[in-house]
Design a protein around this motif. Structure first.
Motif, PDB file in Angstrom:
ATOM      1  N   SER A 208      24.603 -31.291 -31.123  1.00  0.00           N
ATOM      2  CA  SER A 208      23.680 -30.839 -32.132  1.00  0.00           C
ATOM      3  C   SER A 208      23.459 -29.345 -32.837  1.00  0.00           C
ATOM      4  O   SER A 208      22.495 -28.827 -33.434  1.00  0.00           O
ATOM      5  CB  SER A 208      22.252 -31.251 -31.763  1.00  0.00           C
ATOM      6  OG  SER A 208      21.929 -30.486 -30.258  1.00  0.00           O
ATOM      7  N   SER A 209      24.409 -28.627 -32.141  1.00  0.00           N
ATOM      8  CA  SER A 209      24.351 -27.205 -32.782  1.00  0.00           C
ATOM      9  C   SER A 209      24.959 -26.777 -33.995  1.00  0.00           C
ATOM     10  O   SER A 209      25.703 -28.005 -34.380  1.00  0.00           O
ATOM     11  CB  SER A 209      25.037 -26.184 -31.617  1.00  0.00           C
ATOM     12  OG  SER A 209      26.478 -26.786 -31.700  1.00  0.00           O
ATOM     13  N   PRO A 210      24.786 -25.741 -34.527  1.00  0.00           N
ATOM     14  CA  PRO A 210      25.344 -25.561 -36.071  1.00  0.00           C
ATOM     15  C   PRO A 210      26.848 -25.175 -35.669  1.00  0.00           C
ATOM     16  O   PRO A 210      27.323 -24.865 -34.884  1.00  0.00           O
ATOM     17  CB  PRO A 210      24.280 -24.083 -36.570  1.00  0.00           C
ATOM     18  CG  PRO A 210      24.009 -23.634 -35.177  1.00  0.00           C
ATOM     19  CD  PRO A 210      23.913 -24.485 -34.040  1.00  0.00           C
ATOM     20  N   LEU A 211      27.297 -25.544 -37.045  1.00  0.00           N
ATOM     21  CA  LEU A 211      28.774 -25.118 -37.126  1.00  0.00           C
ATOM     22  C   LEU A 211      28.987 -23.710 -37.063  1.00  0.00           C
ATOM     23  O   LEU A 211      28.265 -22.843 -37.850  1.00  0.00           O
ATOM     24  CB  LEU A 211      29.041 -25.902 -38.594  1.00  0.00           C
ATOM     25  CG  LEU A 211      30.754 -26.067 -38.638  1.00  0.00           C
ATOM     26  CD1 LEU A 211      31.323 -26.948 -37.951  1.00  0.00           C
ATOM     27  CD2 LEU A 211      31.071 -26.441 -40.226  1.00  0.00           C
ATOM     28  N   GLN A 212      30.200 -23.115 -36.395  1.00  0.00           N
ATOM     29  CA  GLN A 212      30.694 -21.853 -36.232  1.00  0.00           C
ATOM     30  C   GLN A 212      32.045 -21.644 -36.711  1.00  0.00           C
ATOM     31  O   GLN A 212      32.761 -22.771 -36.667  1.00  0.00           O
ATOM     32  CB  GLN A 212      30.492 -21.250 -34.810  1.00  0.00           C
ATOM     33  CG  GLN A 212      29.101 -21.575 -33.997  1.00  0.00           C
ATOM     34  CD  GLN A 212      28.184 -20.284 -34.729  1.00  0.00           C
ATOM     35  OE1 GLN A 212      28.516 -19.336 -35.132  1.00  0.00           O
ATOM     36  NE2 GLN A 212      27.020 -20.876 -34.905  1.00  0.00           N
TER      37      GLN A 212
END
Length: 169
Positions: A62-66
């Motif tokens: 669920s974390s943002p794309l890096q």
């Protein structure tokens, strides 16, 4: 070259980059993100104007794309070049992955702009919290066996006083 290779390595080679070192460290970073760090949705990409292979991944589902930039540790990098990468890749935050010849890699996150350092009071408070956390963790480790013994003794006393509980097991 070998007659067979990892499909991702072959795909990275086909992106358009002609720098063999950059291809190799991009593949190494890809494998590290996938297999060691177990990141999600790891993708390799190529920016032609920068002649740069980079990766995109999520640390958790669920974390943002890096964006991750594999970079040979033997090559210098300037702040101007970092700013150019941020502008071209349309990202204020990049993680540079400096890769050594022995396959050691160091992750260094860079963000646009300057960050104001913490005040001396904030630093002292942070240090106190960290010390308290370490102290509590130490106490928990010291008392873990005592807590386990206490829990098992309570459980055995309950089963002795109420035989129906032990018969239902």
């Amino acid at each position: 070259m070998y007659s067979t290779c990892h499909p991702a390595f072959c795909d990275i080679e086909k992106l358009g980059c002609t720098n063999a070192l950059q291809i190799t460290i991009a593949f190494q970073t890809y494998i590290e993100l996938c297999e060691v760090k177990r990141f999600w949705d790891v993708q390799y990409k190529y920016n032609k104007s920068l002649d740069l292979i980079y990766l995109e991944a999520c640390a958790t589902k669920s974390s943002p794309l890096q964006k991750y930039i594999p970079w040979p540790a033997v090559n210098a990098i300037s702040l101007n070049h970092i700013e150019q990468m941020q502008k071209e890749l349309k990202s204020e935050r990049l993680t540079l992955v400096f890769v050594e010849g022995d396959s050691t890699s160091i992750y260094y996150c860079v963000s646009a702009g300057l960050v104001k350092p913490a005040s001396p009071e904030q630093s002292k408070e942070y240090k106190k919290r960290q010390e308290k956390k370490i102290e509590l963790e130490s106490e928990i480790r010291k008392n873990a066996s005592n807590l386990y013994e206490l829990a098992t003794s309570v459980e055995s006393k309950e089963s002795q006083s109420n035989p129906e509980l032990s018969a239902g097991d």
